[in-house]
Design a protein around this motif. Sequence first.
Motif, PDB file in Angstrom:
ATOM      1  N   PHE A  82      -9.132   4.371   5.368  1.00 35.12           N
ATOM      2  CA  PHE A  82      -9.779   3.594   4.317  1.00 35.12           C
ATOM      3  C   PHE A  82      -9.873   2.134   4.723  1.00 35.12           C
ATOM      4  CE2 PHE A  82      -7.801   7.238   2.129  1.00 35.12           C
ATOM      5  CZ  PHE A  82      -8.942   7.766   1.531  1.00 35.12           C
ATOM      6  N   GLY A  83     -10.366   1.304   3.835  1.00 32.82           N
ATOM      7  CA  GLY A  83     -10.427  -0.141   4.057  1.00 32.82           C
ATOM      8  C   GLY A  83     -11.381  -0.516   5.173  1.00 32.82           C
ATOM      9  N   VAL A  84     -10.981  -1.517   5.936  1.00 35.98           N
ATOM     10  CA  VAL A  84     -11.817  -2.052   7.006  1.00 35.98           C
ATOM     11  C   VAL A  84     -12.133  -0.973   8.043  1.00 35.98           C
ATOM     12  CG1 VAL A  84     -11.917  -3.735   8.891  1.00 35.98           C
ATOM     13  CG2 VAL A  84     -11.005  -4.416   6.672  1.00 35.98           C
ATOM     14  N   ASP A  85     -11.165  -0.158   8.391  1.00 36.63           N
ATOM     15  CA  ASP A  85     -11.402   0.891   9.394  1.00 36.63           C
ATOM     16  C   ASP A  85     -12.522   1.830   8.946  1.00 36.63           C
ATOM     17  OD1 ASP A  85      -9.376  -0.264  10.820  1.00 36.63           O
ATOM     18  OD2 ASP A  85      -8.037   1.472  10.769  1.00 36.63           O
ATOM     19  N   GLN A  86     -12.493   2.234   7.688  1.00 36.75           N
ATOM     20  CA  GLN A  86     -13.534   3.117   7.174  1.00 36.75           C
ATOM     21  C   GLN A  86     -14.890   2.396   7.174  1.00 36.75           C
ATOM     22  OE1 GLN A  86     -13.677   4.123   2.966  1.00 36.75           O
ATOM     23  NE2 GLN A  86     -14.122   6.266   3.494  1.00 36.75           N
ATOM     24  N   LYS A  87     -14.907   1.141   6.764  1.00 36.58           N
ATOM     25  CA  LYS A  87     -16.163   0.381   6.732  1.00 36.58           C
ATOM     26  C   LYS A  87     -16.775   0.247   8.128  1.00 36.58           C
ATOM     27  CE  LYS A  87     -15.284  -2.111   2.515  1.00 36.58           C
ATOM     28  NZ  LYS A  87     -14.817  -3.282   1.854  1.00 36.58           N
ATOM     29  N   VAL A  88     -15.944   0.022   9.115  1.00 34.52           N
ATOM     30  CA  VAL A  88     -16.433  -0.074  10.493  1.00 34.52           C
ATOM     31  C   VAL A  88     -17.022   1.258  10.937  1.00 34.52           C
ATOM     32  CG1 VAL A  88     -15.701  -0.364  12.914  1.00 34.52           C
ATOM     33  CG2 VAL A  88     -14.918  -1.972  11.169  1.00 34.52           C
ATOM     34  N   MET A  89     -16.328   2.340  10.623  1.00 35.82           N
ATOM     35  CA  MET A  89     -16.825   3.674  10.983  1.00 35.82           C
ATOM     36  C   MET A  89     -18.171   3.955  10.311  1.00 35.82           C
ATOM     37  SD  MET A  89     -14.771   5.204  13.095  1.00 35.82           S
ATOM     38  CE  MET A  89     -15.607   6.784  12.966  1.00 35.82           C
ATOM     39  N   LEU A  90     -18.290   3.626   9.037  1.00 37.78           N
ATOM     40  CA  LEU A  90     -19.536   3.864   8.307  1.00 37.78           C
ATOM     41  C   LEU A  90     -20.680   2.998   8.840  1.00 37.78           C
ATOM     42  CD1 LEU A  90     -18.095   4.164   4.686  1.00 37.78           C
ATOM     43  CD2 LEU A  90     -18.888   6.023   6.175  1.00 37.78           C
ATOM     44  N   ALA A  91     -20.372   1.758   9.189  1.00 35.16           N
ATOM     45  CA  ALA A  91     -21.399   0.872   9.750  1.00 35.16           C
ATOM     46  C   ALA A  91     -21.916   1.419  11.078  1.00 35.16           C
ATOM     47  CB  ALA A  91     -20.841  -0.539   9.928  1.00 35.16           C
ATOM     48  N   TYR A 118     -25.537  -7.736  16.042  1.00 38.44           N
ATOM     49  CA  TYR A 118     -25.335  -6.886  14.874  1.00 38.44           C
ATOM     50  C   TYR A 118     -24.012  -6.153  14.980  1.00 38.44           C
ATOM     51  CZ  TYR A 118     -26.141  -3.688  11.073  1.00 38.44           C
ATOM     52  OH  TYR A 118     -26.014  -3.009   9.897  1.00 38.44           O
ATOM     53  N   GLY A 119     -23.188  -6.277  13.977  1.00 40.20           N
ATOM     54  CA  GLY A 119     -21.928  -5.539  13.905  1.00 40.20           C
ATOM     55  C   GLY A 119     -20.819  -6.182  14.714  1.00 40.20           C
ATOM     56  N   THR A 120     -19.622  -5.733  14.404  1.00 40.23           N
ATOM     57  CA  THR A 120     -18.447  -6.189  15.145  1.00 40.23           C
ATOM     58  C   THR A 120     -18.425  -5.514  16.511  1.00 40.23           C
ATOM     59  OG1 THR A 120     -17.069  -4.366  14.356  1.00 40.23           O
ATOM     60  CG2 THR A 120     -17.122  -6.380  12.988  1.00 40.23           C
ATOM     61  N   GLU A 121     -17.553  -5.952  17.369  1.00 34.61           N
ATOM     62  CA  GLU A 121     -17.425  -5.312  18.684  1.00 34.61           C
ATOM     63  C   GLU A 121     -17.023  -3.846  18.523  1.00 34.61           C
ATOM     64  OE1 GLU A 121     -18.120  -5.015  22.583  1.00 34.61           O
ATOM     65  OE2 GLU A 121     -18.546  -6.759  21.357  1.00 34.61           O
ATOM     66  N   ASP A 122     -16.204  -3.537  17.525  1.00 33.76           N
ATOM     67  CA  ASP A 122     -15.820  -2.141  17.274  1.00 33.76           C
ATOM     68  C   ASP A 122     -17.042  -1.288  16.914  1.00 33.76           C
ATOM     69  OD1 ASP A 122     -13.088  -2.581  17.743  1.00 33.76           O
ATOM     70  OD2 ASP A 122     -12.718  -3.090  15.642  1.00 33.76           O
ATOM     71  N   VAL A 123     -17.928  -1.816  16.090  1.00 29.43           N
ATOM     72  CA  VAL A 123     -19.154  -1.090  15.727  1.00 29.43           C
ATOM     73  C   VAL A 123     -19.988  -0.848  16.976  1.00 29.43           C
ATOM     74  CG1 VAL A 123     -21.368  -1.265  14.498  1.00 29.43           C
ATOM     75  CG2 VAL A 123     -19.231  -1.861  13.325  1.00 29.43           C
ATOM     76  N   LYS A 124     -20.185  -1.880  17.771  1.00 33.47           N
ATOM     77  CA  LYS A 124     -20.984  -1.763  18.997  1.00 33.47           C
ATOM     78  C   LYS A 124     -20.393  -0.718  19.936  1.00 33.47           C
ATOM     79  CE  LYS A 124     -22.322  -6.554  18.597  1.00 33.47           C
ATOM     80  NZ  LYS A 124     -21.764  -7.868  18.751  1.00 33.47           N
ATOM     81  N   GLU A 125     -19.088  -0.736  20.091  1.00 36.39           N
ATOM     82  CA  GLU A 125     -18.435   0.228  20.990  1.00 36.39           C
ATOM     83  C   GLU A 125     -18.553   1.651  20.462  1.00 36.39           C
ATOM     84  OE1 GLU A 125     -14.477  -1.296  21.584  1.00 36.39           O
ATOM     85  OE2 GLU A 125     -15.187  -2.902  22.897  1.00 36.39           O
ATOM     86  N   LEU A 126     -18.460   1.835  19.160  1.00 41.29           N
ATOM     87  CA  LEU A 126     -18.640   3.171  18.595  1.00 41.29           C
ATOM     88  C   LEU A 126     -20.068   3.671  18.814  1.00 41.29           C
ATOM     89  CD1 LEU A 126     -16.581   2.826  15.308  1.00 41.29           C
ATOM     90  CD2 LEU A 126     -16.071   4.356  17.222  1.00 41.29           C
ATOM     91  N   VAL A 127     -21.049   2.798  18.685  1.00 39.38           N
ATOM     92  CA  VAL A 127     -22.439   3.166  18.981  1.00 39.38           C
ATOM     93  C   VAL A 127     -22.526   3.628  20.435  1.00 39.38           C
ATOM     94  CG1 VAL A 127     -24.785   2.252  19.288  1.00 39.38           C
ATOM     95  CG2 VAL A 127     -23.491   1.717  17.199  1.00 39.38           C
ATOM     96  N   LEU A 128     -21.896   2.894  21.316  1.00 41.18           N
ATOM     97  CA  LEU A 128     -21.901   3.235  22.743  1.00 41.18           C
ATOM     98  C   LEU A 128     -21.250   4.585  23.011  1.00 41.18           C
ATOM     99  CD1 LEU A 128     -22.374   2.344  25.722  1.00 41.18           C
ATOM    100  CD2 LEU A 128     -20.083   1.327  25.624  1.00 41.18           C
TER     101      LEU A 128
END
Length: 182
Positions: A38-47, A94-104
Amino acid sequence: MKEARYDKIENYFTKETKKHCDRVTHYVELLTKQLNIFGVDQKVMLAAAQIHDIGKYYIPDNILDAPRPLTRLEREVIDMHAYYGYEACKELNYGTEDVKELVLLHHGMNKYRKLKDDQIGSFAKKYYPILIAADMYDALTSDRVYRKALDRETALKIIAENSEVYHWVFTALEKVTKGENL
């Protein structure tokens, strides 16, 4: 021919890709809740789920819309979309580094990622299997121009064979998709 659009992130998605990203986001939401993320971790995953296929913008339409299974070379071209998406997010800031890495990493750690292990953060390394599972499940259970949707059981068997979908993620996927395709 695609026209370059750098004004809004939404302009990078076809209607079909947007629907797929919406469904993947839905599965990621179900999985994160099941896994108590939940929280920030979930928001990053959803983004990341919402934009994971942004790189498909850079793939030629004749490959994306091929009404047949792709050739080996076409598959290699389309597999580059994860890297292109990562680069697009960097360029668009666009997005945090975590978002970018998940896209990758949404197709795995070794699929054209262009980054070394020590360049990938611990967040993406921990959670990318959730995005893989959600993306695979939707892709397999949705109609494609070259095949009909697979049933839940067949899709789960295929996903179970993917060594990058951790057991704890697969177990959660079984639970959140129970009752589908009945």
